[in-house]
Design an enzyme around this catalytic site. Structure first.
Site, PDB file in Angstrom:
ATOM      1  CB  THR A  62      -0.708   0.144   1.296  1.00 49.79           C
ATOM      2  OG1 THR A  62      -1.784   1.890   1.327  1.00 49.79           O
ATOM      3  CG2 THR A  62      -0.398  -0.356   2.481  1.00 49.79           C
ATOM      4  CE1 TYR A  71      -3.478  -2.387   5.666  1.00 47.65           C
ATOM      5  CE2 TYR A  71      -3.379  -0.124   5.264  1.00 47.65           C
ATOM      6  CZ  TYR A  71      -2.937  -1.769   5.463  1.00 47.65           C
ATOM      7  OH  TYR A  71      -3.091  -1.823   3.555  1.00 47.65           O
ATOM      8  CE  LYS A  91      -0.014  -4.460   3.096  1.00 47.14           C
ATOM      9  NZ  LYS A  91      -0.989  -5.703   2.977  1.00 47.14           N
ATOM     10  CD  GLU A 132      -3.263   3.334   4.911  1.00 48.91           C
ATOM     11  OE1 GLU A 132      -2.721   3.253   5.111  1.00 48.91           O
ATOM     12  OE2 GLU A 132      -4.639   4.023   4.333  1.00 48.91           O
TER      13      GLU A 132
END
Ligand code: NAD
Ligand code: DAU
Length: 339
Positions: free
Chosen positions: A125, A153, A157, A127
């Site tokens: 991602t 989160y 990742k 993010e």
């Protein structure tokens, strides 16, 4: 060719399953999903009727179960979508994020080493890059942008990404990573911004916008993400990271107002609520590398994608009404009541 797809009962994984079954009728698609709250067998109903598709209800952290699937199915390519994916849930309970997103990735890559594959692809991602300031529209995330995570989160990742790169360097595992911006489209779980606002608006419920609604996300129609992964697993270079995004930045409040307008609902439904802790301000992907090296460009413009998405939610009320009438109610009350 056998492609093992984890997390195929979730939003992007299921779209990828349908995309692959349609584009490569001779491929065998093996789906592994443990059906958390976010996994849904009704999403895979049509796929289950396809003889090229097989489903295993297995947790990616279950080493024995995963090894047995590799032994039986002998996948050539593994695409790992399986993850805990919702930032708000990671703020409430980080542990399951570390288990699935990091340790589950490790189990899959160990199985790949043990049984041999041609490609392990990690679906990551944007993010992992943290966020960008609103007053610097000239800044974008490139593959060289340092990792700088904000939430449990995104940290999980990013950890998985580091592990994937380490398995490439240390063991020579043929890996690739894609880091995509926010997806939208069919089968998007209604805890996320766009489907939540569609479902609430259709039920004349308040539309809870975090903070001032000024946070910016870079939205990509889910099929364009599937196309990018298809290109990377077939033509992308081993050991490489590819950013995926469509240069489509929008403020949350503008998305919510657009949904009101499209559904003929009043903006008075919009309710500003307490902000997300550690809320990332702006995401913006620079997709130059995947465009230049693999020729990828998004096909669906936001104006068309949002119409297709709203039409899908209007035509598939059974799908999301079944979800929001179940345990989701408890989640919703916990997260939004008196917020
Ligand atoms: P999702 O939450 O809709 O689906 C996740 C799926 O994984 C579910 O079917 C769930 O049952 C399954 N799963 C969860 N834990 C598992 C486990 N331990 N073992 C087996 N299956 C498990 O997620 P999504 O939005 O489709 O995201 C898929 C992937 O894409 C994730 O890795 C996410 O980080 C990444 N991603 C998502 C977006 C986005 O906008 N949604 C953007 C970029 C990257
Ligand atoms: O950028 C990619 C990421 O996009 C993925 O890695 C994640 O798995 C995916 O969930 C998504 O993360 P976001 O946090 O950006 O998505 P979400 O839909 O949760 O929120 C989008 C924006 O809308 C964010 O700024 C928070 C805001 N929001 C969200 C919800 C659920 C609201 O204002 N109100 C809400 O009720």
């Amino acid at each position: 060719m056998t492609v093992l797809v984890t997390g195929g009962a979730g939003f992007i994984g299921s779209n990828f399953v349908y995309y692959m079954l349609d584009k490569y009728p001779t491929y065998r698609i093996v789906c592994v999903d443990c059906l958390t709250y976010a996994g849904n067998m009704s999403t895979l109903k049509e796929a289950m009727e396809n003889p090229q598709f097989v489903f295993y209800k297995t947790n990616i952290c279950d080493r024995k179960g995963i090894y047995e699937i590799f032994e039986t199915e002998k996948p050539d390519v593994v695409v790992n979508f399986a993850a805990e994916s919702h930032v708000d849930r990671s703020i409430e309970n980080p542990e399951i994020f570390l288990q699935t997103n990091i340790l589950g990735t490790q189990v899959l890559m160990d199985a790949c080493r043990q049984y041999g594959i041609t490609r392990y692809h990690q679906v990551s991602t944007d993010e992992v890059y943290g966020d960008l300031p609103l007053d610097r529209p000239d800044l974008f995330f490139t593959e060289e942008t340092p990792i700088h995570t904000s939430s449990p989160y995104s940290s999980s990742k990013a950890s998985a990404d580091l592990l994937v790169l380490a398995y490439h360097r240390t063991y020579g595992l043929p890996v690739s990573i894609s880091r995509c911006s926010n997806n939208y489209g069919p089968y998007h779980f209604p805890e996320k911004l766009i489907p939540l606002m569609i479902a609430n608006a259709l039920n004349d419920k308040p539309l809870p916008v975090y903070g001032k609604g000024e946070n910016v996300r870079d939205w990509l129609y889910v099929e364009d993400h599937c196309k990018a992964i298809d290109l990377i697993i077939h033509k992308g270079k081993v050991g490489e990271i590819y950013n995926v995004g469509g240069h489509n930045e929008m403020r949350n409040i503008d998305i919510v107002k657009l949904i009101c307008q499209k559904l003929g609902k009043p903006e008075s439904l919009i309710t500003y609520v307490a902000d997300r802790k550690g809320h990332d301000m702006r995401y913006a992907i620079d997709p130059t590398k995947i465009h230049r090296e693999l020729g990828w460009l998004p096909d669906t413009k936001f104006a068309d994608g949002i119409d297709k998405t709203i039409a899908w939610y209007l035509e598939n009320t059974d799908w999301w009404e079944a979800i929001i009438s179940g345990e989701y109610q408890e989640y919703y009350e916990k997260m939004y009541t008196n917020r």
